[in-house]
Design an enzyme around this catalytic site. Sequence first.
Site, PDB file in Angstrom:
ATOM      1  N   ASP A  13      -5.121  10.124 -57.114  1.00 36.48           N
ATOM      2  CA  ASP A  13      -4.311   9.136 -56.398  1.00 36.48           C
ATOM      3  C   ASP A  13      -5.143   8.183 -55.541  1.00 36.48           C
ATOM      4  O   ASP A  13      -4.704   7.729 -54.481  1.00 36.48           O
ATOM      5  CB  ASP A  13      -3.250   9.842 -55.520  1.00 36.48           C
ATOM      6  CG  ASP A  13      -2.356  10.735 -56.333  1.00 36.48           C
ATOM      7  OD1 ASP A  13      -2.057  10.389 -57.492  1.00 36.48           O
ATOM      8  OD2 ASP A  13      -1.958  11.808 -55.821  1.00 36.48           O
ATOM      9  N   ALA A  15      -5.833   5.235 -56.266  1.00 40.02           N
ATOM     10  CA  ALA A  15      -5.408   3.871 -56.633  1.00 40.02           C
ATOM     11  C   ALA A  15      -6.230   3.337 -57.814  1.00 40.02           C
ATOM     12  O   ALA A  15      -6.575   2.153 -57.865  1.00 40.02           O
ATOM     13  CB  ALA A  15      -5.434   2.920 -55.441  1.00 40.02           C
ATOM     14  N   ALA A  39      -0.728  12.596 -64.442  1.00 41.24           N
ATOM     15  CA  ALA A  39      -1.159  11.372 -63.775  1.00 41.24           C
ATOM     16  C   ALA A  39       0.040  10.514 -63.419  1.00 41.24           C
ATOM     17  O   ALA A  39       1.031  10.486 -64.152  1.00 41.24           O
ATOM     18  CB  ALA A  39      -2.093  10.590 -64.699  1.00 41.24           C
ATOM     19  N   HIS A  41       0.025   6.588 -62.174  1.00 40.19           N
ATOM     20  CA  HIS A  41      -0.787   5.436 -61.769  1.00 40.19           C
ATOM     21  C   HIS A  41       0.141   4.265 -61.448  1.00 40.19           C
ATOM     22  O   HIS A  41       0.938   3.846 -62.283  1.00 40.19           O
ATOM     23  CB  HIS A  41      -1.770   5.057 -62.888  1.00 40.19           C
ATOM     24  CG  HIS A  41      -2.799   6.118 -63.132  1.00 40.19           C
ATOM     25  ND1 HIS A  41      -3.816   5.991 -64.034  1.00 40.19           N
ATOM     26  CD2 HIS A  41      -2.974   7.331 -62.560  1.00 40.19           C
ATOM     27  CE1 HIS A  41      -4.565   7.082 -64.019  1.00 40.19           C
ATOM     28  NE2 HIS A  41      -4.064   7.918 -63.129  1.00 40.19           N
ATOM     29  N   THR A 304       5.570  13.672 -58.541  1.00 39.08           N
ATOM     30  CA  THR A 304       6.469  14.724 -58.046  1.00 39.08           C
ATOM     31  C   THR A 304       7.094  14.400 -56.685  1.00 39.08           C
ATOM     32  O   THR A 304       7.947  15.138 -56.224  1.00 39.08           O
ATOM     33  CB  THR A 304       5.683  16.046 -57.898  1.00 39.08           C
ATOM     34  OG1 THR A 304       4.562  15.803 -57.032  1.00 39.08           O
ATOM     35  CG2 THR A 304       5.181  16.546 -59.239  1.00 39.08           C
ATOM     36  N   ARG A 306       5.867  14.965 -53.982  1.00 40.64           N
ATOM     37  CA  ARG A 306       5.475  15.956 -52.975  1.00 40.64           C
ATOM     38  C   ARG A 306       4.675  15.243 -51.890  1.00 40.64           C
ATOM     39  O   ARG A 306       3.882  14.350 -52.192  1.00 40.64           O
ATOM     40  CB  ARG A 306       4.567  17.028 -53.609  1.00 40.64           C
ATOM     41  CG  ARG A 306       5.291  17.996 -54.496  1.00 40.64           C
ATOM     42  CD  ARG A 306       4.322  19.002 -55.103  1.00 40.64           C
ATOM     43  NE  ARG A 306       3.444  18.400 -56.081  1.00 40.64           N
ATOM     44  CZ  ARG A 306       2.450  19.031 -56.693  1.00 40.64           C
ATOM     45  NH1 ARG A 306       2.193  20.286 -56.419  1.00 40.64           N
ATOM     46  NH2 ARG A 306       1.697  18.421 -57.578  1.00 40.64           N
ATOM     47  N   ARG A 308       1.688  14.338 -49.764  1.00 44.13           N
ATOM     48  CA  ARG A 308       0.259  14.586 -49.975  1.00 44.13           C
ATOM     49  C   ARG A 308      -0.358  15.081 -48.672  1.00 44.13           C
ATOM     50  O   ARG A 308      -0.001  14.598 -47.603  1.00 44.13           O
ATOM     51  CB  ARG A 308      -0.444  13.303 -50.430  1.00 44.13           C
ATOM     52  CG  ARG A 308       0.013  12.831 -51.800  1.00 44.13           C
ATOM     53  CD  ARG A 308      -0.679  11.511 -52.184  1.00 44.13           C
ATOM     54  NE  ARG A 308      -0.203  11.008 -53.458  1.00 44.13           N
ATOM     55  CZ  ARG A 308      -0.051   9.709 -53.747  1.00 44.13           C
ATOM     56  NH1 ARG A 308      -0.339   8.788 -52.858  1.00 44.13           N
ATOM     57  NH2 ARG A 308       0.391   9.348 -54.938  1.00 44.13           N
ATOM     58  N   MET A 335      -7.618   0.752 -47.284  1.00 39.78           N
ATOM     59  CA  MET A 335      -8.332   0.535 -46.012  1.00 39.78           C
ATOM     60  C   MET A 335      -7.345   0.139 -44.915  1.00 39.78           C
ATOM     61  O   MET A 335      -7.520   0.495 -43.754  1.00 39.78           O
ATOM     62  CB  MET A 335      -9.367  -0.570 -46.269  1.00 39.78           C
ATOM     63  CG  MET A 335     -10.300  -0.851 -45.150  1.00 39.78           C
ATOM     64  SD  MET A 335     -11.502   0.466 -44.867  1.00 39.78           S
ATOM     65  CE  MET A 335     -12.427  -0.315 -43.540  1.00 39.78           C
TER      66      MET A 335
END
Length: 431
Positions: A13, A15, A39, A41, A304, A306, A308, A335
């Site tokens: 994850d 990006a 995955a 994306h 999912t 969930r 992180r 950032m």
Amino acid sequence: MPVTCVVGLQWGDEAKGKIVDLLTEQFDIVVRYQGGANAGHTVVHGDETYKLSLIPSGIFGDVQCVVGGGVVLNPAGILDEIDGLAKRGIAVGKNLMLSDRLHVIFPWHFEEDRLIDQMCTGGEAIGTTMRGIGPCYRDKVGRSFAVRMGDLYRDNFADRIRQIVEAKNQTLACYSGSEKPLQLDADEIIKNYSGYAERLRPHVADTTAYLLDAVEAGKNLLFEGAQGALLDIDHGTFPFVTSSNSSGVGVSPGSGVPGCHITKVIGILKAYTTRVGGGPFPTEQDNDIGQHIRDRGDEYGTVTRRPRRCGWFDAVASRYTARLSGVDVVNIMLMDVLAEMPELKICTAYEIDGQRTTDFPAHVDDLRKVVPVYETMPGWQEEITEVRNYDDLPEKARNYLARLSELLGRPIEIVSVGPERTQTIFAPTKG
Ligand code: GDP
Ligand code: IMO
Ligand code: MG
């Protein structure tokens, strides 16, 4: 750069989807080579957000997309993805090629994923995405119960499925304990998968030969990694990993393109660290700091949803994965999420049993013992989502980036300050 790889250097994850979409116009072919629908994306175009699981993030460009033989594929899942994109006006036809060598996920894989996850990792679950990924790769390596895409079109397909279902029904009964075991119906599976196979037929090809011809003809290839290097089956935080080579070392086995053709590897990193699922995470901030990052970064799983786990940037782990993946340059993503923090910490070394080291431990029990050694830097405390030039970033943000680059031993090529394509800053090249 003719053959470029985009690889996540943390626990996924990072990006990668945004970067692959951004770079696609420079390439002829975009290739997914490992993992599966574990995955997620994300690609953002204006008001539209797309979440891709198996289809390469190059699908929005004028390129050939390839899903290589190292991928595990749920046919119903990819058909849903194709239909979902079609409904939104994104045509998926000849521009998507699927390897005849990739391994197929069946209903028993989903059930095995559900039943086995918590069994044998010492009380802590791996916390898989429940997409049948591990069980399908297990059958691939075990061979006897494996079914590849090309097998769906052979005369003996129905017989093979009947044999496998008989064996799998016995295994499921064993794994189920006191639960009533799921018993699969071979005829129904044969009927469903024959239907999927017919719909997918125009996409199926020998992608290994296609990619070898392409590199030899000097075509520009972009490889899109899934997951992140710390989830690599051989070199990650085993057993809390995924079941494929998700670091840079996976490109060749997953695609058939030898490493000698690779000209550039781009390592993708968040400006901090996240992890979904179980396993040790030395710089985790299970506190207000972690919650603040989760809120600002919308750190909830793409697949999912969930939450992180969030924490500080870990330069020990990231330097290890940058080396492992043969990374030439790094991109620092999300950032903007750090904008409100008064101070930022970077883990520059580990202490394990009182010994200081900058090496990443091979054994999960040693990783669990890590006491992170932090360096503290001042935060910049101003929004940067509108910044487009590197020199316009606050000085404290540039200092933070310079320190990351120094610790990683690689130049930064891109700094991302938001999910949109436009929220991308190209760092000045040195020298
Ligand atoms: P991938 O699996 O590596 O492609 O990453 P995911 O798509 O799972 O997660 C990255 C998330 O961050 C997505 O929701 C992106 O839209 C978002 N994102 C990408 N770049 C930036 C960024 O620079 N800033 C912020 N705030 N979000 C970003
Ligand atoms: P992308 O490509 C983050 C994690 C799961 C679990 C472990 C094993 O979006 O970065 P699996 O279902 O693969 O057997 O689960 O790996 N995981 C990911 N975490 N991003 C991903 O993919 C992931 N794919 C798998 O949460 O901890
Ligand atoms: Mg993801």
